[in-house]
Design an enzyme around this catalytic site. Structure first.
Site: not given
Length: 239
Positions: A155, A149, A189, A178, A36-37, A30, A34
Site C-alpha cells: 500500500q 504504516g 483485524r 509497531v 500502530g495508528h 479505517m 491501536h
C-alpha cells in the site's frame, strides 16, 4: 479537537489552519485504532503543525461483503484516543459522503502493476479502492504530509507511486511497523482472531525472521528455494 462529518466542514477547518500559516499532516485510517495508528499520529505531530485524522471504513477496497460487514467499528473509542493523542481535527465521513453517486458510478484510480500484483492478485479491486479513497482524502484535506504504516508495504509503495504520477504536492512519511511483544504486528483485524488463531499468528513473523537470517550468506538459488520451501512447510503444519 474538531470533528467533521462533511467535506465542507473539514475543508473549512483546514482553511482556518492554513490562514494561520500552519502545515498539515493527514493520517488516513479505517478506525478501530491501536498503537500502530497512534504511532502514525506521533509521526504526524513531529512533521506538521496540525494533524488531521480520517476515520472511514472504505467499502471500495473490500472484495468481500462479509469482510466489510465484520470490520470492527469503534468510533466513540477512536475519538477519545485521538483527542488524548493531541489530534487537531478528525474527518468521519460516511460512504454516502465519499461516494454520493454510489460505487458503480464513482471515478477510480489504478496504479499499474501495483494494483493487481502480489496481494492485489488475491484481492481484486482492493488497491484500486485504496488509491481512489486516498486520492480523494488528499484532495479534500490538501495536506503537506501524509503518514502511512509499513505494515502495509505494498500500500505504501502504491501511494508513493500515485503521488509521483499525479503530481500531488505531499510528502509521504513511512512509519515503521509497531508490534506486540510476541512479534505480531498491531492490526485492527487482530480483534477478529479467536484465542487459538491469536496464539498461532506470531509464528509467521518468527518464521520469516529465521528465514532471513538463514539467507544472509546463501548464494545458491537452489538453496534459497530449499529454505523457502522448508519455511512454507513449517507454516502449513502450524496453521
Amino acid at each position: 479537537m474538531k470533528v467533521a462529518k462533511s467535506v465542507t466542514d473539514i475543508r473549512d477547518i483546514v482553511v482556518d489552519f492554513k490562514k494561520e500559516l500552519k502545515t498539515i499532516a493527514l493520517v488516513p485510517t479505517m478506525g478501530n485504532l491501536h498503537c500502530g495508528h497512534l504511532a502514525l499520529v506521533e509521526a504526524a505531530k513531529k512533521a506538521a503543525d496540525r494533524v488531521v485524522v480520517s476515520v472511514f471504513v472504505n467499502p471500495m477496497q473490500f472484495d468481500r461483503a462479509e469482510d466489510l460487514k465484520s470490520y470492527p467499528r469503534t468510533l466513540e473509542n477512536d475519538l477519545a484516543l485521538l483527542e488524548k493523542a493531541g489530534v487537531d481535527a478528525v474527518f468521519t465521513p460516511t460512504p454516502e459522503i465519499m461516494y454520493p453517486q454510489g460505487l458503480n458510478f464513482q471515478s477510480y484510480i489504478e496504479v499499474p502493476d501495483l494494483c493487481n500484483s502480489l496481494e492485489g492478485a488475491l484481492r481484486p479491486g482492493h488497491f484500486r479502492g485504496v488509491a481512489t479513497v486516498v486520492s480523494k482524502l488528499f484532495n479534500i484535506v490538501q495536506p503537506d504530509f501524509a503518514c502511512f504504516g509499513l505494515k502495509d508495504y505494498q500500500q505504501v509503495a502504491l501511494i508513493n507511486e500515485m503521488v509521483r504520477d499525479l503530481n500531488f504536492q505531499i510528502k509521504i512519511i513511512e512509519v515503521p511497523i509497531v508490534r506486540h511483544e510476541d512479534g505480531l504486528a498491531y492490526s485492527s483485524r487482530n480483534n477478529l482472531l479467536n484465542q487459538a488463531e491469536r496464539s498461532i499468528a506470531p509464528i509467521l513473523n518468527k518464521s520469516l525472521k529465521n528465514l532471513a537470517e538463514q539467507l544472509v550468506n546463501v548464494k545458491s538459488t537452489d538453496k534459497v528455494n530449499e529454505l523457502v520451501e522448508q519455511t512454507c512447510n513449517i507454516l502449513d503444519k502450524r496453521s
